[in-house]
Design a protein around this motif. Structure first.
Motif, PDB file in Angstrom:
ATOM      1  N   MET A   3      40.950   3.385  39.951  1.00 57.66           N
ATOM      2  CA  MET A   3      39.822   4.289  40.792  1.00 57.66           C
ATOM      3  C   MET A   3      40.470   5.345  41.495  1.00 57.66           C
ATOM      4  SD  MET A   3      37.072   3.382  43.775  1.00 57.66           S
ATOM      5  CE  MET A   3      36.920   1.767  42.899  1.00 57.66           C
ATOM      6  N   ASN A   4      40.056   6.742  41.634  1.00 59.64           N
ATOM      7  CA  ASN A   4      40.515   7.678  41.987  1.00 59.64           C
ATOM      8  C   ASN A   4      40.391   7.442  43.623  1.00 59.64           C
ATOM      9  OD1 ASN A   4      38.246   9.602  43.059  1.00 59.64           O
ATOM     10  ND2 ASN A   4      37.733   9.090  41.048  1.00 59.64           N
ATOM     11  N   PRO A   5      41.216   8.133  44.431  1.00 61.46           N
ATOM     12  CA  PRO A   5      41.095   7.920  45.939  1.00 61.46           C
ATOM     13  C   PRO A   5      39.846   8.435  46.468  1.00 61.46           C
ATOM     14  CG  PRO A   5      43.410   8.992  45.138  1.00 61.46           C
ATOM     15  CD  PRO A   5      42.475   9.040  43.782  1.00 61.46           C
ATOM     16  N   ALA A   6      39.371   9.577  45.788  1.00 64.36           N
ATOM     17  CA  ALA A   6      38.124  10.118  46.449  1.00 64.36           C
ATOM     18  C   ALA A   6      36.733   9.032  46.345  1.00 64.36           C
ATOM     19  CB  ALA A   6      37.578  11.410  45.858  1.00 64.36           C
ATOM     20  N   ALA A   7      36.468   8.758  45.277  1.00 61.70           N
ATOM     21  CA  ALA A   7      35.635   7.633  44.669  1.00 61.70           C
ATOM     22  C   ALA A   7      35.843   6.315  45.369  1.00 61.70           C
ATOM     23  CB  ALA A   7      35.572   7.164  43.328  1.00 61.70           C
ATOM     24  N   ALA A  30       6.758   1.822  51.266  1.00 67.29           N
ATOM     25  CA  ALA A  30       7.304   2.687  52.648  1.00 67.29           C
ATOM     26  C   ALA A  30       6.903   3.984  52.235  1.00 67.29           C
ATOM     27  CB  ALA A  30       8.710   2.452  52.795  1.00 67.29           C
ATOM     28  N   ALA A  31       6.694   4.886  53.217  1.00 69.89           N
ATOM     29  CA  ALA A  31       6.367   6.190  52.779  1.00 69.89           C
ATOM     30  C   ALA A  31       7.739   6.985  52.191  1.00 69.89           C
ATOM     31  CB  ALA A  31       6.195   7.107  54.366  1.00 69.89           C
ATOM     32  N   ALA A  32       8.987   6.586  52.504  1.00 69.99           N
ATOM     33  CA  ALA A  32      10.095   7.145  51.853  1.00 69.99           C
ATOM     34  C   ALA A  32      11.141   6.258  52.004  1.00 69.99           C
ATOM     35  CB  ALA A  32      10.502   8.537  52.599  1.00 69.99           C
ATOM     36  N   THR A  33      12.173   6.212  51.062  1.00 71.30           N
ATOM     37  CA  THR A  33      13.222   5.453  51.043  1.00 71.30           C
ATOM     38  C   THR A  33      14.625   6.347  50.541  1.00 71.30           C
ATOM     39  OG1 THR A  33      13.147   4.707  48.970  1.00 71.30           O
ATOM     40  CG2 THR A  33      12.411   3.209  50.611  1.00 71.30           C
ATOM     41  N   SER A  34      15.781   6.006  50.976  1.00 64.99           N
ATOM     42  CA  SER A  34      16.709   6.933  50.569  1.00 64.99           C
ATOM     43  C   SER A  34      18.109   6.003  50.102  1.00 64.99           C
ATOM     44  CB  SER A  34      17.126   7.743  51.706  1.00 64.99           C
ATOM     45  OG  SER A  34      17.957   8.925  51.232  1.00 64.99           O
ATOM     46  N   ILE A  35      18.794   6.578  49.299  1.00 64.76           N
ATOM     47  CA  ILE A  35      20.198   5.719  49.082  1.00 64.76           C
ATOM     48  C   ILE A  35      21.243   6.858  48.917  1.00 64.76           C
ATOM     49  CG2 ILE A  35      18.990   4.133  47.784  1.00 64.76           C
ATOM     50  CD1 ILE A  35      19.833   5.119  45.113  1.00 64.76           C
ATOM     51  N   HIS A  36      22.376   6.412  48.961  1.00 66.57           N
ATOM     52  CA  HIS A  36      23.734   7.363  48.509  1.00 66.57           C
ATOM     53  C   HIS A  36      24.074   6.541  47.136  1.00 66.57           C
ATOM     54  CE1 HIS A  36      24.475   9.332  52.116  1.00 66.57           C
ATOM     55  NE2 HIS A  36      24.785   8.343  52.739  1.00 66.57           N
ATOM     56  N   TYR A  37      24.075   7.481  46.105  1.00 66.84           N
ATOM     57  CA  TYR A  37      24.514   6.941  44.712  1.00 66.84           C
ATOM     58  C   TYR A  37      25.723   7.574  44.338  1.00 66.84           C
ATOM     59  CZ  TYR A  37      23.796   5.910  39.765  1.00 66.84           C
ATOM     60  OH  TYR A  37      24.084   5.465  38.622  1.00 66.84           O
ATOM     61  N   LEU A  38      26.611   7.001  43.685  1.00 67.78           N
ATOM     62  CA  LEU A  38      27.987   7.436  43.400  1.00 67.78           C
ATOM     63  C   LEU A  38      28.449   6.915  41.938  1.00 67.78           C
ATOM     64  CD1 LEU A  38      31.155   8.484  45.070  1.00 67.78           C
ATOM     65  CD2 LEU A  38      31.447   6.269  43.468  1.00 67.78           C
ATOM     66  N   LEU A  39      28.559   7.891  41.006  1.00 64.68           N
ATOM     67  CA  LEU A  39      29.256   7.627  39.865  1.00 64.68           C
ATOM     68  C   LEU A  39      30.695   7.985  39.903  1.00 64.68           C
ATOM     69  CD1 LEU A  39      26.699   9.020  37.204  1.00 64.68           C
ATOM     70  CD2 LEU A  39      27.049   6.863  38.052  1.00 64.68           C
ATOM     71  N   ASP A  40      31.698   7.162  38.971  1.00 66.98           N
ATOM     72  CA  ASP A  40      33.035   7.596  38.915  1.00 66.98           C
ATOM     73  C   ASP A  40      33.584   7.268  37.636  1.00 66.98           C
ATOM     74  OD1 ASP A  40      33.319   4.630  39.067  1.00 66.98           O
ATOM     75  OD2 ASP A  40      34.355   4.572  40.944  1.00 66.98           O
ATOM     76  N   ARG A  41      34.871   7.361  37.647  1.00 65.28           N
ATOM     77  CA  ARG A  41      35.444   7.265  36.143  1.00 65.28           C
ATOM     78  C   ARG A  41      35.188   5.747  35.769  1.00 65.28           C
ATOM     79  NH1 ARG A  41      34.446   9.920  33.233  1.00 65.28           N
ATOM     80  NH2 ARG A  41      34.013  11.829  34.025  1.00 65.28           N
ATOM     81  N   ARG A  42      35.075   4.907  36.752  1.00 66.13           N
ATOM     82  CA  ARG A  42      35.023   3.391  36.201  1.00 66.13           C
ATOM     83  C   ARG A  42      33.570   3.135  35.771  1.00 66.13           C
ATOM     84  NH1 ARG A  42      36.626  -0.959  40.497  1.00 66.13           N
ATOM     85  NH2 ARG A  42      35.337   0.467  41.736  1.00 66.13           N
ATOM     86  N   SER A  43      32.602   3.905  36.378  1.00 65.69           N
ATOM     87  CA  SER A  43      31.441   3.537  35.986  1.00 65.69           C
ATOM     88  C   SER A  43      30.697   5.023  36.010  1.00 65.69           C
ATOM     89  CB  SER A  43      30.783   2.736  37.199  1.00 65.69           C
ATOM     90  OG  SER A  43      29.459   2.425  36.701  1.00 65.69           O
TER      91      SER A  43
END
Length: 162
Positions: A1-5, A41-54
């Protein structure tokens, strides 16, 4: 995995997402709104990440609208299957022909794919009314072939196996 991900995954406490990639829910509004499927809920929020593994978020749709904001990395392509049978590709990235924001209306099939040669894309999402797993559906190969036959060959790789 890359360091940033790897750094983002550790820093944000991201876990594997059923669509592909990594995620963490970061907000659930305490206010409830009535929807045809019940209170949400009126709203929900996530962080979502794609990387080279996925690197692929598999085709799915939600009842609610989703707002996507690129936070780091990219570009990332979003494939949208419209109700009229058309397909639209939107790229979130920093280049002049790319966007930093994407609105996906409820009921629209979407997939996300990390754009070559990017090593990661971190996107924050806001769902209104808030996300509930009962409002979520994965696209099947049968539905892709029946509803989008012209695009089935090119988009089948973005459908979750099984």
């Amino acid at each position: 995995m890359n360091p940033a991900a790897a750094d983002w995954i550790a820093r944000l406490g991201l876990a594997p997402h059923p669509e592909g990639g990594w995620f963490a829910r970061i907000h659930t509004d305490a206010r409830l709104v009535d929807t045809p499927a019940g209170p949400r809920a009126a709203a929900t929020s996530i962080h979502y990440l794609l990387d080279r593994r996925s690197p692929v978020g598999r085709f799915h749709r939600n009842r609610s609208d989703i707002l996507h904001y690129l936070q780091s990395g990219g570009p990332v392509d979003y494939w949208l299957l419209e109700a009229d049978g058309s397909v639209r590709r939107v790229t979130l990235g920093l280049a002049p022909n790319q966007q930093l924001f994407l609105h996906v209306p409820g009921g629209v099939w979407k997939a996300s794919v990390l754009h070559e040669p990017a090593d990661h894309a971190l996107v924050s999402e806001v769902v209104t009314p808030g996300f509930d797993y009962t409002d979520h559906e994965f696209l099947t190969l049968e539905t892709l072939h029946a509803d989008y036959p012209r695009h089935a060959g090119s988009l089948a790789a973005f459908v979750r196996p099984g």
